[in-house]
Design a protein around this motif. Structure first.
Motif, PDB file in Angstrom:
ATOM      1  N   ARG A   1       2.223   1.672  -3.455  1.00  0.00           N
ATOM      2  CA  ARG A   1       1.182   2.134  -4.380  1.00  0.00           C
ATOM      3  C   ARG A   1       0.931   3.626  -4.177  1.00  0.00           C
ATOM      4  O   ARG A   1       0.837   4.382  -5.140  1.00  0.00           O
ATOM      5  CB  ARG A   1      -0.107   1.342  -4.182  1.00  0.00           C
ATOM      6  N   ASN A   2       0.832   4.060  -2.921  1.00  0.00           N
ATOM      7  CA  ASN A   2       0.618   5.477  -2.636  1.00  0.00           C
ATOM      8  C   ASN A   2       1.795   6.315  -3.113  1.00  0.00           C
ATOM      9  O   ASN A   2       1.618   7.415  -3.642  1.00  0.00           O
ATOM     10  CB  ASN A   2       0.373   5.691  -1.145  1.00  0.00           C
TER      11      ASN A   2
ATOM     12  N   ARG B   1       1.575   6.658  -6.876  1.00  0.00           N
ATOM     13  CA  ARG B   1       0.562   7.666  -7.242  1.00  0.00           C
ATOM     14  C   ARG B   1       1.087   9.077  -7.003  1.00  0.00           C
ATOM     15  O   ARG B   1       0.854   9.977  -7.812  1.00  0.00           O
ATOM     16  CB  ARG B   1      -0.720   7.432  -6.456  1.00  0.00           C
TER      17      ARG B   1
ATOM     18  N   LEU C   1       0.824  -1.207   0.000  1.00  0.00           N
ATOM     19  CA  LEU C   1       0.000   0.000   0.000  1.00  0.00           C
ATOM     20  C   LEU C   1       0.863   1.263   0.000  1.00  0.00           C
ATOM     21  O   LEU C   1       0.559   2.227  -0.709  1.00  0.00           O
ATOM     22  CB  LEU C   1      -0.940   0.001   1.215  1.00  0.00           C
TER      23      LEU C   1
END
Length: 172
Positions: free
Chosen positions: A20-21, A24, A17
């Motif tokens: 992924r953050n 982004r 996570l």
């Protein structure tokens, strides 16, 4: 036993996570100028120990990092996206310095070898190297992302994370 496995899965999920953050967030940053600053800062550092000889006969990323390792996709994507940019910048920089990027690659290889000899995972090695480089330039979160991209470049470009440790004996 199940609690240990559950905890490991929770840690893997948290790392996934976070990556992924971070990915982004990276999409919103104009990273090339930051890469330039990081490279200029790192190549300008003169604190070099005995460095491991560097081979440019690189293995493919999948030969260095298992595809199921949490950093595999990050390294592959960063290398694909920024390889040409970093390569061109380093070639231009080599005209002004004497083997600055080669010395930087050798230094990264030395850190990689040491951590591999301790049994560290590729994702831990990549994270450690990026954090180490960033701390040496007193960087921030944006420069840390640039350092992560730079490490991905060296993983793709030369023998960083290769299974074969060079003939240079790792001391300490």
């Amino acid at each position: 036993m199940f609690e240990i496995i559950r905890q490991e899965l929770v840690e893997v999920k948290e790392k996934a996570l976070a990556r992924r953050n971070a990915t982004r967030a990276m999409e919103e940053i104009d990273i090339e100028p930051e890469l330039d600053k990081v490279i200029d800062s790192l190549i300008g550092i003169r604190d070099r120990n005995i460095l491991v000889p560097l081979s440019l006969d690189a293995l493919q990323i999948k030969e260095k990092i298992p595809e199921n390792d949490i950093c595999y996709e990050d390294i592959k994507n960063r290398a694909l996206k920024y390889y040409n940019y970093i390569n061109a910048y380093l070639k231009k920089h080599e005209a002004r310095t004497i083997n600055g990027s080669t010395k930087l690659g050798m230094e990264i290889k030395e850190i990689s070898n040491r951590l591999m000899s301790l049994g560290e995972t590729p994702s831990n090695i990549v994270d450690y190297i990026a954090e180490n480089l960033n701390s040496r330039i007193s960087g921030n979160n944006t420069s840390l992302k640039a350092c992560e991209i730079l490490v991905a470049y060296f993983v793709q470009h030369c023998e960083i994370l290769s299974k074969e440790v060079s003939e240079h004996e790792i001391s300490e």
